[in-house]
Scaffold this motif. Structure first.
Motif, PDB file in Angstrom:
ATOM      1  N   ALA A  92       0.838  -1.200   0.000  1.00 39.79           N
ATOM      2  CA  ALA A  92       0.000   0.000   0.000  1.00 39.79           C
ATOM      3  C   ALA A  92       0.868   1.243   0.000  1.00 39.79           C
ATOM      4  CB  ALA A  92      -0.911   0.005   1.229  1.00 39.79           C
ATOM      5  N   LEU A  93       0.262   2.327  -0.443  1.00 44.58           N
ATOM      6  CA  LEU A  93       0.854   3.655  -0.372  1.00 44.58           C
ATOM      7  C   LEU A  93      -0.232   4.603   0.108  1.00 44.58           C
ATOM      8  CD1 LEU A  93       3.567   5.154  -1.147  1.00 44.58           C
ATOM      9  CD2 LEU A  93       2.399   5.813  -3.242  1.00 44.58           C
ATOM     10  N   VAL A  94       0.074   5.413   1.125  1.00 41.67           N
ATOM     11  CA  VAL A  94      -0.868   6.413   1.626  1.00 41.67           C
ATOM     12  C   VAL A  94      -0.401   7.766   1.135  1.00 41.67           C
ATOM     13  CG1 VAL A  94      -2.068   7.333   3.636  1.00 41.67           C
ATOM     14  CG2 VAL A  94      -1.198   4.986   3.676  1.00 41.67           C
ATOM     15  N   LEU A  95      -1.190   8.397   0.272  1.00 36.36           N
ATOM     16  CA  LEU A  95      -0.798   9.679  -0.305  1.00 36.36           C
ATOM     17  C   LEU A  95      -1.073  10.818   0.672  1.00 36.36           C
ATOM     18  CD1 LEU A  95      -2.035   9.227  -3.979  1.00 36.36           C
ATOM     19  CD2 LEU A  95       0.216   8.750  -3.002  1.00 36.36           C
ATOM     20  N   ASP A  96      -0.269  11.853   0.546  1.00 34.55           N
ATOM     21  CA  ASP A  96      -0.327  12.990   1.458  1.00 34.55           C
ATOM     22  C   ASP A  96      -0.528  14.259   0.641  1.00 34.55           C
ATOM     23  OD1 ASP A  96      -0.363  13.910   4.017  1.00 34.55           O
ATOM     24  OD2 ASP A  96       1.766  13.636   4.411  1.00 34.55           O
ATOM     25  N   GLY A  97      -1.488  15.086   1.022  1.00 38.35           N
ATOM     26  CA  GLY A  97      -1.714  16.328   0.301  1.00 38.35           C
ATOM     27  C   GLY A  97      -2.088  16.068  -1.139  1.00 38.35           C
ATOM     28  N   ASP A  98      -1.370  16.692  -2.068  1.00 40.23           N
ATOM     29  CA  ASP A  98      -1.706  16.551  -3.489  1.00 40.23           C
ATOM     30  C   ASP A  98      -0.643  15.746  -4.236  1.00 40.23           C
ATOM     31  OD1 ASP A  98       0.347  18.320  -3.370  1.00 40.23           O
ATOM     32  OD2 ASP A  98      -0.595  19.866  -4.635  1.00 40.23           O
ATOM     33  N   GLU A  99       0.032  14.851  -3.543  1.00 36.50           N
ATOM     34  CA  GLU A  99       1.063  14.049  -4.224  1.00 36.50           C
ATOM     35  C   GLU A  99       0.459  12.753  -4.775  1.00 36.50           C
ATOM     36  OE1 GLU A  99       4.022  12.192  -1.772  1.00 36.50           O
ATOM     37  OE2 GLU A  99       2.494  11.258  -0.553  1.00 36.50           O
ATOM     38  N   PRO A 100       0.869  12.328  -5.981  1.00 33.29           N
ATOM     39  CA  PRO A 100       1.299  13.259  -7.023  1.00 33.29           C
ATOM     40  C   PRO A 100       0.082  14.032  -7.520  1.00 33.29           C
ATOM     41  CG  PRO A 100       1.062  11.066  -7.935  1.00 33.29           C
ATOM     42  CD  PRO A 100       0.789  10.949  -6.449  1.00 33.29           C
TER      43      PRO A 100
ATOM     44  N   ALA B  48      -7.295   9.483  -5.031  1.00 33.59           N
ATOM     45  CA  ALA B  48      -7.621   8.729  -3.822  1.00 33.59           C
ATOM     46  C   ALA B  48      -6.397   8.653  -2.922  1.00 33.59           C
ATOM     47  CB  ALA B  48      -8.088   7.323  -4.189  1.00 33.59           C
ATOM     48  N   ALA B  49      -6.638   8.746  -1.624  1.00 30.23           N
ATOM     49  CA  ALA B  49      -5.523   8.748  -0.675  1.00 30.23           C
ATOM     50  C   ALA B  49      -4.844   7.392  -0.582  1.00 30.23           C
ATOM     51  CB  ALA B  49      -6.022   9.170   0.702  1.00 30.23           C
ATOM     52  N   TYR B  50      -5.582   6.311  -0.838  1.00 32.50           N
ATOM     53  CA  TYR B  50      -5.056   4.981  -0.592  1.00 32.50           C
ATOM     54  C   TYR B  50      -4.889   4.232  -1.912  1.00 32.50           C
ATOM     55  CZ  TYR B  50      -6.900   6.555   3.836  1.00 32.50           C
ATOM     56  OH  TYR B  50      -7.186   7.323   4.935  1.00 32.50           O
ATOM     57  N   GLN B  51      -3.663   3.811  -2.173  1.00 36.15           N
ATOM     58  CA  GLN B  51      -3.321   3.101  -3.393  1.00 36.15           C
ATOM     59  C   GLN B  51      -2.837   1.707  -3.003  1.00 36.15           C
ATOM     60  OE1 GLN B  51      -3.221   5.147  -6.594  1.00 36.15           O
ATOM     61  NE2 GLN B  51      -4.458   6.412  -5.217  1.00 36.15           N
TER      62      GLN B  51
END
Length: 509
Positions: free
Chosen positions: A101-109, A116-119
């Motif tokens: 998993a990857l948890v995105l922060d703010g507007d990245e990318p 979506a915040a969760y990939q």
């Protein structure tokens, strides 16, 4: 009409007998029904931990792998949710296999898939029904809230293995490149055409388009990993600061199948190992080829570290599968229709190039000090504070490092023992489950401790799973411990009368 695989899994869970099984763990995440294996997509966000896992709800009658999903606010009590990934697409109809998993922060990318915040990245498994030929692809699922999950419409991201490799190509881990802001990397386990194991590195700036960079190499390892087993499963990198040197190091943790090292240990059907270096490009530099087992127990495989937002830093917390391949013949299949569990979450630290592991949930500061501390103990002394309890966490330490002592869990009929045995050369941890209800895949195991290891045992026992930590987390040892369902508590025993320097415990049931 096609089968509704989501509804079928929910029906299997609804009719499960697992929760009434006296062997079903209290504080370890276990299968709600059927079979659980690898941790997948572990992530923590705003204090809530989410664990996805390989889930076969129809086991042993039908092998079809989903991504199960559970969450916890305290790493002790887990709430099961509906399956997150259903193997109902043309590229994963033979199973939604492991990934991260990857948890995105703010507007990245800026162009994040679905914003979506969760990939969630996973391997789609497809087998030809006639030839059994395998196609493995790397795929993406996104979620805005960890309640709704959407497969990326253009899946698979990586439709097949690259040239020069076999279809054994799986288990993607994705992370931010700390040395190249705005760039992401993917590590995938693989097998070369000459049937040797390796891992491949990819790079992306948008999480959708991935460029193969090449194999992970070890320029300072003198060829130690060039022909290291026939397949590398579940590779992962975690960056830690060495407590002794202050140097930042990258720890590679992976499961090489088919290795035959000339060393103590490596007795499981497949091991899990780690090595330490410094990742630059595709090279793990300053890695001299030294490697060690992550966990010395009978059951341990496929660990993964929780992903976080950069704005919510925290310790590296790892969970492993307390199981191994082709070892599903456990008593719980008959008594409750379920098999396998996760280890308790562990905090990872690095000290002098060695990986240390401690339970992420510490014994509370006000945990009762055991009444037997400081007293001369006879050959077998019951710990009264744990009497009547089948799930508990205990820490014991003796100042008499040359005494042989240990803990027995169970009753006279079905029990295990965990013992520290010193002699003139070294102190050894000896774990014996030969008198338990589960002995098929190892009965007695001995682990030699490094000189200077503190004579301390920390044991987390939870009905049918036991984890042992020695010293300051120098040794971790996981086993399935099917003792008598009626047995409770623990007994301290020794070869001769001795005294504990300290001890405390807390019960979870």
């Amino acid at each position: 009409m096609s089968e509704d695989l989501r509804a079928a899994a929910q029906d299997a869970v609804a009719s499960s007998r697992a929760a009434t099984d006296p062997d079903y763990p209290v504080v370890h995440l276990a299968a709600p029904v059927g079979r659980l294996n690898d941790p997948n997509g572990l992530l923590v966000d705003s204090g809530t931990y989410h664990a996805f896992y390989q889930f076969s709800p129809f086991h042993p009658h039908r092998k079809l792998v989903y991504w199960g999903h559970a969450s916890s606010d305290d790493l002790l009590h887990w709430q099961q949710h509906e399956p997150a990934i259903i193997p109902d697409s043309f590229y994963d109809r033979s199973g939604a296999y492991s990934g991260g998993a990857l948890v995105l922060d703010g507007d990245e990318p800026a162009q994040a898939p679905d914003s979506a915040a969760y990939q969630l990245f996973y391997t789609g498994n497809l087998k030809d029904p006639v030839t059994d030929a395998r196609t493995a692809s790397q795929c993406l699922v996104t979620s805005p809230d960890l309640e709704h999950f959407t497969k990326w419409p253009a899946n698979p991201l990586l439709p097949a293995h690259p040239e020069g490799y076999t279809p054994h190509f799986r288990d993607p881990q994705v992370w931010r490149d700390p040395d190249a802001p705005g760039s992401f990397r993917m590590l995938v386990g693989a097998q070369r055409e000459d049937l040797t194991g390796t891992a491949l590195l990819y790079r992306s700036t948008d999480l959708l388009h991935w460029q193969l960079e090449g194999e992970l190499t070890f320029p300072d390892a003198d060829g130690a990993f060039d022909h290291f087993g026939y397949m590398w499963e579940c590779p992962g990198l975690v960056r830690l600061t060495d407590e002794l040197t202050g140097h930042v190091r990258d720890v590679l943790i992976w499961c090489p199948q088919g290795i035959t090292p000339d060393a103590e240990g490596y007795e499981n059907i497949f091991p899990c190992v780690y090595t330490v270096g410094r990742l630059e490009g595709t090279e793990l530099r300053e890695c001299d080829g030294t490697f060690a087992e992550v966990d010395r127990g009978f059951e341990f495989y496929a660990p993964q570290v929780f992903a976080r937002r950069p704005s919510q830093p925290g310790p590296a917390i790892m969970v492993g599968w307390a199981g191994n391949a082709a070892e599903d013949d456990q008593p719980s299949i008959e008594t409750g229709g379920w098999v396998h569990a996760f280890t308790a979450p562990r905090v990872l630290t690095l000290r002098g190039g060695r990986l240390l592991q401690r339970p992420a949930v510490e014994l509370p500061h006000d945990a009762p000090a055991l009444g037997i501390v400081g007293e001369w103990l006879d050959s077998a002394t019951r710990i009264a504070e744990l009497d009547g309890k089948r799930s508990w966490h205990m820490r014991l330490e003796t100042a008499q490092a040359q005494e042989r002592w240990g803990v027995r869990i169970g009753d006279d009929a079905d029990y295990i023992t965990v013992e520290l045995v010193p002699d003139a050369d070294a102190t050894r941890l000896v774990v014996d489950r030969s008198h338990s209800r589960y002995t098929q895949h190892g009965q007695v195991r001995t682990v030699t401790l490094l000189s200077g290891t503190v004579p301390r045992l920390e044991i987390l026992h939870d009905r049918s799973i036991t984890e042992v930590f020695v010293g300051d987390g120098d040794i971790a040892f996981t086993l399935r411990s099917f003792v008598s369902p009626q047995a409770s508590g623990a007994v301290v025993f020794a070869a001769s009368p001795f005294r504990l320097a300290s001890g405390c415990a807390i019960a979870y049931d």
